[in-house]
Design an enzyme around this catalytic site. Sequence first.
Site, PDB file in Angstrom:
ATOM      1  N   LYS A  22      77.836 -49.161 -42.870  1.00  0.00           N
ATOM      2  CA  LYS A  22      76.561 -49.227 -44.014  1.00  0.00           C
ATOM      3  C   LYS A  22      77.058 -50.956 -44.338  1.00  0.00           C
ATOM      4  CE  LYS A  22      76.057 -48.404 -48.607  1.00  0.00           C
ATOM      5  NZ  LYS A  22      75.800 -49.040 -48.821  1.00  0.00           N
ATOM      6  N   ASN A  23      77.684 -51.397 -44.857  1.00  0.00           N
ATOM      7  CA  ASN A  23      77.648 -53.006 -45.524  1.00  0.00           C
ATOM      8  C   ASN A  23      78.039 -54.102 -44.602  1.00  0.00           C
ATOM      9  OD1 ASN A  23      76.811 -51.381 -48.139  1.00  0.00           O
ATOM     10  ND2 ASN A  23      78.900 -51.600 -48.859  1.00  0.00           N
ATOM     11  N   ARG A  93      69.307 -53.309 -52.623  1.00  0.00           N
ATOM     12  CA  ARG A  93      70.175 -54.158 -52.637  1.00  0.00           C
ATOM     13  C   ARG A  93      70.020 -55.085 -52.085  1.00  0.00           C
ATOM     14  NH1 ARG A  93      72.238 -57.092 -57.943  1.00  0.00           N
ATOM     15  NH2 ARG A  93      73.893 -58.292 -57.472  1.00  0.00           N
ATOM     16  N   CYS A 117      72.050 -49.511 -56.370  1.00  0.00           N
ATOM     17  CA  CYS A 117      72.149 -47.857 -56.981  1.00  0.00           C
ATOM     18  C   CYS A 117      72.721 -48.370 -58.864  1.00  0.00           C
ATOM     19  CB  CYS A 117      73.911 -47.751 -56.086  1.00  0.00           C
ATOM     20  SG  CYS A 117      74.119 -47.038 -55.002  1.00  0.00           S
ATOM     21  N   ARG A 122      74.393 -54.850 -62.181  1.00  0.00           N
ATOM     22  CA  ARG A 122      73.066 -55.604 -60.831  1.00  0.00           C
ATOM     23  C   ARG A 122      72.540 -56.779 -61.119  1.00  0.00           C
ATOM     24  NH1 ARG A 122      74.015 -50.984 -57.198  1.00  0.00           N
ATOM     25  NH2 ARG A 122      74.974 -52.877 -55.986  1.00  0.00           N
ATOM     26  N   ASP A 305      84.376 -48.676 -54.411  1.00  0.00           N
ATOM     27  CA  ASP A 305      83.475 -47.509 -53.493  1.00  0.00           C
ATOM     28  C   ASP A 305      84.223 -45.985 -53.524  1.00  0.00           C
ATOM     29  OD1 ASP A 305      81.217 -49.830 -51.192  1.00  0.00           O
ATOM     30  OD2 ASP A 305      80.979 -49.551 -53.264  1.00  0.00           O
ATOM     31  N   ARG A 398      70.590 -42.688 -47.954  1.00  0.00           N
ATOM     32  CA  ARG A 398      71.654 -43.335 -48.300  1.00  0.00           C
ATOM     33  C   ARG A 398      72.377 -44.646 -47.579  1.00  0.00           C
ATOM     34  NH1 ARG A 398      71.477 -45.997 -53.340  1.00  0.00           N
ATOM     35  NH2 ARG A 398      71.145 -47.967 -52.299  1.00  0.00           N
TER      36      ARG A 398
HETATM   37  C1  EPZ Z   1      78.364 -54.491 -52.872  1.00  0.00           C
HETATM   38  O1  EPZ Z   1      77.439 -54.820 -53.798  1.00  0.00           O
HETATM   39  C2  EPZ Z   1      78.180 -53.391 -52.432  1.00  0.00           C
HETATM   40  N1  EPZ Z   1      76.908 -53.147 -51.441  1.00  0.00           N
HETATM   41  C3  EPZ Z   1      78.264 -51.829 -53.154  1.00  0.00           C
HETATM   42  O2  EPZ Z   1      78.640 -50.506 -52.349  1.00  0.00           O
HETATM   43  C4  EPZ Z   1      80.061 -52.353 -53.396  1.00  0.00           C
HETATM   44  O3  EPZ Z   1      80.045 -51.831 -54.948  1.00  0.00           O
HETATM   45  C5  EPZ Z   1      80.021 -53.969 -54.294  1.00  0.00           C
HETATM   46  O4  EPZ Z   1      79.921 -54.683 -53.293  1.00  0.00           O
HETATM   47  C6  EPZ Z   1      81.388 -54.501 -53.699  1.00  0.00           C
HETATM   48  O5  EPZ Z   1      81.903 -54.437 -53.861  1.00  0.00           O
HETATM   49  C7  EPZ Z   1      76.470 -53.831 -50.328  1.00  0.00           C
HETATM   50  O6  EPZ Z   1      76.982 -54.286 -49.774  1.00  0.00           O
HETATM   51  C8  EPZ Z   1      74.973 -53.763 -50.362  1.00  0.00           C
HETATM   52  P1  EPZ Z   1      79.120 -57.240 -56.297  1.00  0.00           P
HETATM   53  P2  EPZ Z   1      77.716 -56.054 -54.838  1.00  0.00           P
HETATM   54  O7  EPZ Z   1      77.861 -58.765 -55.775  1.00  0.00           O
HETATM   55  O8  EPZ Z   1      78.185 -57.725 -53.107  1.00  0.00           O
HETATM   56  C9  EPZ Z   1      78.330 -58.887 -60.231  1.00  0.00           C
HETATM   57  C10 EPZ Z   1      77.860 -49.074 -51.832  1.00  0.00           C
HETATM   58  O9  EPZ Z   1      77.710 -47.641 -52.607  1.00  0.00           O
HETATM   59  N2  EPZ Z   1      77.554 -59.746 -59.900  1.00  0.00           N
HETATM   60  O10 EPZ Z   1      80.394 -57.885 -55.306  1.00  0.00           O
HETATM   61  O11 EPZ Z   1      75.973 -56.359 -55.042  1.00  0.00           O
HETATM   62  C11 EPZ Z   1      78.221 -57.681 -60.228  1.00  0.00           C
HETATM   63  O12 EPZ Z   1      77.917 -56.928 -61.628  1.00  0.00           O
HETATM   64  C12 EPZ Z   1      77.284 -50.512 -52.538  1.00  0.00           C
HETATM   65  O13 EPZ Z   1      77.662 -49.512 -50.546  1.00  0.00           O
HETATM   66  C13 EPZ Z   1      77.128 -60.938 -60.408  1.00  0.00           C
HETATM   67  O14 EPZ Z   1      77.689 -60.883 -62.564  1.00  0.00           O
HETATM   68  O15 EPZ Z   1      78.412 -55.729 -55.487  1.00  0.00           O
HETATM   69  C14 EPZ Z   1      79.728 -56.576 -59.898  1.00  0.00           C
HETATM   70  O16 EPZ Z   1      80.182 -56.979 -61.460  1.00  0.00           O
HETATM   71  C15 EPZ Z   1      77.294 -49.896 -54.187  1.00  0.00           C
HETATM   72  N3  EPZ Z   1      75.789 -61.872 -61.045  1.00  0.00           N
HETATM   73  C16 EPZ Z   1      80.672 -58.162 -59.686  1.00  0.00           C
HETATM   74  O17 EPZ Z   1      79.349 -59.143 -59.489  1.00  0.00           O
HETATM   75  C17 EPZ Z   1      75.164 -61.899 -59.325  1.00  0.00           C
HETATM   76  O18 EPZ Z   1      74.573 -62.006 -59.083  1.00  0.00           O
HETATM   77  C18 EPZ Z   1      80.464 -57.838 -57.966  1.00  0.00           C
HETATM   78  O19 EPZ Z   1      79.551 -57.593 -57.718  1.00  0.00           O
HETATM   79  C19 EPZ Z   1      76.239 -60.665 -58.416  1.00  0.00           C
HETATM   80  C20 EPZ Z   1      77.083 -59.787 -58.969  1.00  0.00           C
END
Ligand code: EPZ
Length: 418
Positions: A22-23, A93, A117, A122, A305, A398
């Site tokens: 998916k990702n 997202r 999610c 986020r 995840d 999803r």
């Molecule tokens: C991706 O989300 C995945 N989603 C998530 O999978 C996954 O849990 C996550 O990466 C971590 O591996 C997709 O790829 C669509 P991050 P993402 O930016 O990119 C903070 C699933 O179930 N952050 O790596 O949104 C954030 O809050 C989903 O498949 C900021 O602070 O996650 C987190 O604490 C759920 N500011 C950390 O970074 C920002 O602008 C890592 O989040 C962006 C992120």
Amino acid sequence: MSSFVITGGKRLSGEIGVSGAKNAALKFMAAALLADGPVELRNVPEIEDIHRLVEILREIGVSVKQSLPHQYTIDAAALRTSELPSALAPKIRASLLLIGPLLVRLGRATLPRPGGCAIGKRPIDFFEHGFRKLGALVSEGEDAHVFKAKKLKGTTFVFPLPSVTGTEAMMMTATRVPGTTTLVNAAMEPEIVALAEFLNQCGARISGVGTSVISIEGVARLSGGEATMIPDRIEAGSFAALAAATGSDITIIGCNPAHLDVPLLTLEKVGVRFDVAGDHIRIKPSRNLQAVNITTHEYPGFPTDLQAPFTVLLTQAHGVSRIHETIFEGRLYYTESLKQMGANVVLANQHTAVVEGPAKLRGKTLESPDIRAGLALVIAALTAKGKSTIANAYQIDRGYERIEERLRTLGADIARLG
Ligand code: EPZ
């Protein structure tokens, strides 16, 4: 709104195939907008998030054709607006990944409040800062962000935290921005490596992907191309936790064990017996499971995840396990549902859960809060004695294709209502 009705307590057996990631697929679809020709994607999972993104792309004028299940051809030649649909974009997202391609092609992007999610706040500050560093003007309105590309140029951007979609967004955009862009403290997930390889096939010049420093030389155009999605490592890991928690003999087929090093090491420490051969992982019935501590971490660490599915497994292990969720601040609340089912679990704080097992789980009426916790509740219901109902099945749909049909082939007593 559909629900799953599950009667658990049975050992399962058989083989289950793994879908395309998916990702990865969501990002390849967004990156297709950067190409000056059609992009054909194969092994795309037929899941709700993919279907939402297809709706968004069609809404903004992108041609998305589906010749066969799991196969999509995307052509952005007729892209007609930079305004992402406010009714659709907040549902996923991955809408964030459309900002860059729209900036490159149309010089502008309007993003309604992003969704995804409910696993934490986020924020999107990395995207705001990253696109500003590339030379875009970013303004935040009441219910949307507007990004305008005055003159984009290569830059160096340091991520405060390794962000998966943040890295993907900046990497794919920079392929079409004049000059050199360097991403520091970049994420290293396999899906990001696969995306870079595809973009390079289309003419991009990305190096360093899979490490924390990625360098991109902007090019004037990218050609169309084709790609097959890598196997979904989170789906494979979820099935492994399911098999181990229910004491089943299940062979997971079509996965890439090399993307699961830490989860497999964790299973080994728990005392789960399994064999790895090529793209198969066979989980065998194991007794006397042992408690372990899990700390989630960016790839290649233990994936956030898989935290929920593995926590359910640990309710069946002897001893006290500590689960430390370091990535998101709202990703442990599902443990309340596990407690209602009879699990012995407490939240020490919003980042730490303590589980003591083994505990006998009883069927309950539950609600799926997000994709991965939803699958974890399915695992708990299949482990529990008696009948469970899990509402809000959409959240599970999803991220997991036809999950009830596939689990039924393993002998699971699961049906969809509504
Ligand atoms: C991706 O989300 C995945 N989603 C998530 O999978 C996954 O849990 C996550 O990466 C971590 O591996 C997709 O790829 C669509 P991050 P993402 O930016 O990119 C903070 C699933 O179930 N952050 O790596 O949104 C954030 O809050 C989903 O498949 C900021 O602070 O996650 C987190 O604490 C759920 N500011 C950390 O970074 C920002 O602008 C890592 O989040 C962006 C992120």
